[in-house]
Design an enzyme around this catalytic site. Structure first.
Site, PDB file in Angstrom:
ATOM      1  N   CYS A  16       0.815  -1.210   0.000  1.00  0.00           N
ATOM      2  CA  CYS A  16       0.000   0.000   0.000  1.00  0.00           C
ATOM      3  C   CYS A  16       0.845   1.255   0.000  1.00  0.00           C
ATOM      4  O   CYS A  16       2.066   1.226   0.110  1.00  0.00           O
ATOM      5  CB  CYS A  16      -0.927   0.006   1.205  1.00  0.00           C
ATOM      6  SG  CYS A  16      -0.049  -0.019   2.767  1.00  0.00           S
ATOM      7  N   GLY A  42      -0.713   0.356  -4.784  1.00  0.00           N
ATOM      8  CA  GLY A  42      -1.867  -0.477  -4.458  1.00  0.00           C
ATOM      9  C   GLY A  42      -3.065  -0.103  -5.298  1.00  0.00           C
ATOM     10  O   GLY A  42      -3.452   1.073  -5.322  1.00  0.00           O
ATOM     11  N   ASN A 117       1.322   0.977   6.077  1.00  0.00           N
ATOM     12  CA  ASN A 117       2.085   0.350   5.012  1.00  0.00           C
ATOM     13  C   ASN A 117       3.082  -0.604   5.660  1.00  0.00           C
ATOM     14  O   ASN A 117       3.926  -0.172   6.455  1.00  0.00           O
ATOM     15  CB  ASN A 117       2.822   1.427   4.201  1.00  0.00           C
ATOM     16  CG  ASN A 117       3.777   0.849   3.162  1.00  0.00           C
ATOM     17  OD1 ASN A 117       4.772   1.477   2.824  1.00  0.00           O
ATOM     18  ND2 ASN A 117       3.480  -0.325   2.643  1.00  0.00           N
ATOM     19  N   GLY A 118       3.003  -1.871   5.327  1.00  0.00           N
ATOM     20  CA  GLY A 118       3.911  -2.842   5.907  1.00  0.00           C
ATOM     21  C   GLY A 118       3.201  -4.131   6.245  1.00  0.00           C
ATOM     22  O   GLY A 118       2.112  -4.418   5.743  1.00  0.00           O
ATOM     23  N   TYR A 259      12.207  -1.437  -7.656  1.00  0.00           N
ATOM     24  CA  TYR A 259      10.921  -1.560  -8.350  1.00  0.00           C
ATOM     25  C   TYR A 259       9.774  -0.769  -7.738  1.00  0.00           C
ATOM     26  O   TYR A 259       9.032  -0.112  -8.448  1.00  0.00           O
ATOM     27  CB  TYR A 259      10.532  -3.047  -8.427  1.00  0.00           C
ATOM     28  CG  TYR A 259       9.187  -3.319  -9.056  1.00  0.00           C
ATOM     29  CD1 TYR A 259       8.987  -3.099 -10.409  1.00  0.00           C
ATOM     30  CD2 TYR A 259       8.120  -3.790  -8.302  1.00  0.00           C
ATOM     31  CE1 TYR A 259       7.743  -3.344 -11.006  1.00  0.00           C
ATOM     32  CE2 TYR A 259       6.877  -4.041  -8.878  1.00  0.00           C
ATOM     33  CZ  TYR A 259       6.703  -3.809 -10.231  1.00  0.00           C
ATOM     34  OH  TYR A 259       5.491  -4.046 -10.812  1.00  0.00           O
TER      35      TYR A 259
END
Length: 487
Positions: A16, A42, A117-118, A259
């Site tokens: 995300c 996301g 996020n994670g 990426y």
């Protein structure tokens, strides 16, 4: 269904992106713009929560930011000068509206919204304990564990209760939280997932990447430091806390450079685009080949291909043309049509490729299905030789820190050596950048084996934290295997 990137079923995916604004008159509109810039992190769902000084307002929806938050009426309903938002690609929890963030709860101290996020690597164990103690979960997301730990903490202030909750979790997290007292932004002690802070006028902004600041016209201030917790309160007063101490060496995710992050972002002081060009140059030094053209696999392979071309002197060309107009609802009733659907999205530039020796540059190989299709496409377009160069080391291990990685047994590099992988994808040659080469491209001399500068576990298997949930699963699997052998 044909996804937005038909080759991306073979890509690692971020969980995300998060974005928060404190002190802007049109906070929710600004968050919507920021989430647009983070959409690459996301695409399953998006949500925004705001606070108007009296009550919280939330809108969450499946799908992209566009179409869900470009409606003036929805933005007006998200009133207030404080807001946070989230774009989601799930690594834990089902794809359902109840898991879309920000998650919200009414606590004894007032409302509390959280964007994460994670991935919390001991969430399953914590959840079992909390359920035994009477907690009632409303989602299957690992993030909700933080809310329950916060609600049950016996510390007096909200901040102390929040810190108490975080000290019980393992893994990776960057968080933006809304409370009646203000906004909290924090990063796990190793800084595995990114989080940056900016300013627009008097407003304070937090985001997963600097590119989101560019979109809203904000000024980048700095990264939120690993293990740092920042509280923004009335008047945009900023207070920094270090609840975890400063003894642990940070290990930010190295794949953000390869990426995940957009190439126009700045990460840890480095231009992501420049790093990716540097990786391509390292590839050319480490794995040269005689060829006529350097061709990127669009779009993520482009910067590395430019670097490879400039270092090697081999011309760069767009040998694969990508269509940007294929939506997410193209129906594929059978395998034959599905194969044709891939060609709708990416097609070989046949007039350029025919009779040429080519070097294909991509960012990674996961299952190998993408590389197999691309090499086949080049052969069908008349390529004389197809050499593949990968701008990351072989992905041999699963990620447990917020990246959707296949189980280890499905990773091609776990099952095969490089020569076997080359034969599998039908390439004339295959090479990956070395782990030291990757570090050099980011600005390090080489990897410090005694104290690595990044989390590179997907390449090395060197996980920087304990993996309680996954260790338990491994033990269960071993017991099952033993049982099967005994039977």
């Amino acid at each position: 269904m044909l996804t937005t990137h038909p080759f991306d079923d073979d890509k690692l995916r971020e969980e995300c992106g998060i974005f928060g604004v404190y002190g802007a008159e049109t906070a929710s509109a600004m968050v919507a713009l920021g989430l647009h810039a983070l959409q690459h992190r996301g695409q399953e769902a998006a949500g925004i929560t705001s606070w108007d000084g009296e009550e919280f307002h939330t809108h969450r929806a499946m799908g992209h930011v566009a179409g869900n938050f470009d409606n003036d009426e929805i933005i007006r309903q998200l009133a207030g000068d404080i807001a946070c938002g989230h774009v989601r690609y799930s690594t834990t929890g089902e794809t359902a509206l109840r898991n879309v963030q920000p998650l919200y709860a009414d606590l004894s101290s007032g409302g509390f919204a959280i964007s994460h996020n994670g991935n919390i690597s001991n969430a399953t164990n914590l959840r079992r304990r909390l359920v035994r103690e009477g907690a009632i979960f409303q989602s299957t997301s690992d993030t909700e564990v933080i809310i329950h730990l916060l609600a049950r903490s016996r510390y007096r202030t909200l901040l102390d209760r929040f810190i108490d909750a975080l000290k019980q979790v393992e893994g990776a997290y960057s968080l933006i939280c809304l409370t009646p007292e203000g906004m909290i932004a924090c990063r796990d002690p190793l800084g595995i997932r990114p989080l940056v802070m900016g300013r627009l006028g008097d407003a304070i902004i937090f985001a997963s990447e600097t590119v989101a600041f560019d979109v809203v016209g904000a000024e980048y201030i700095r990264s939120v430091e690993p293990g740092e917790l920042i509280v923004v309160t009335q008047g945009c007063e900023i207070r920094s806390h270090r609840p975890f101490g400063e003894s642990v060496r940070p290990r930010p995710c190295i794949f953000e450079h390869v990426y995940f992050s957009r190439p126009d972002s700045v990460l840890d002081g480095n231009s992501v685009y420049a790093v990716r060009k540097g990786i391509g140059a390292q590839l050319a030094l480490e794995s040269p080949v005689e060829a006529d053209l350097v061709i990127p696999v669009p779009d993520s392979g482009v910067p590395a291909a430019i670097g490879y071309s400039q270092q090697s002197g081999i011309p760069f060309e767009l040998g694969i043309i990508r269509s940007h107009y294929i939506g997410r609802t193209f129906i594929q009733p059978g395998d034959k049509v599905r194969h044709l659907g891939v060609k709708l999205k990416h097609n070989a530039n046949r007039a350029l490729i025919d009779g040429k020796k080519i070097v294909l540059i991509d960012d990674s190989i996961v299952r190998g299905t993408t590389s197999l299709k691309i090499v086949q496409m080049m052969r069908e377009a008349g390529a004389k030789e197809v050499h593949m160069r990968i701008a990351s080391p072989p992905t041999r291990h699963s990620c447990f820190y917020g990246v959707d990685t296949p189980e280890r047994g499905k990773l091609l590099a776990h099952k095969m050596d490089v020569a076997q992988m080359a034969a599998y994808i039908h390439a004339d040659s295959l090479a990956f950048v070395s782990i030291d080469g990757l570090y050099r491209a980011i600005g390090e001399t080489m990897r410090d084996d005694d104290s690595p500068q990044y989390c590179d576990a997907c390449f090395t298997g060197d996980y920087p934290t304990t993996l309680t949930d996954f260790d338990d699963m491994a033990e269960i699997n071993q017991l099952e295997l033993l049982h099967e052998r005994v039977v």
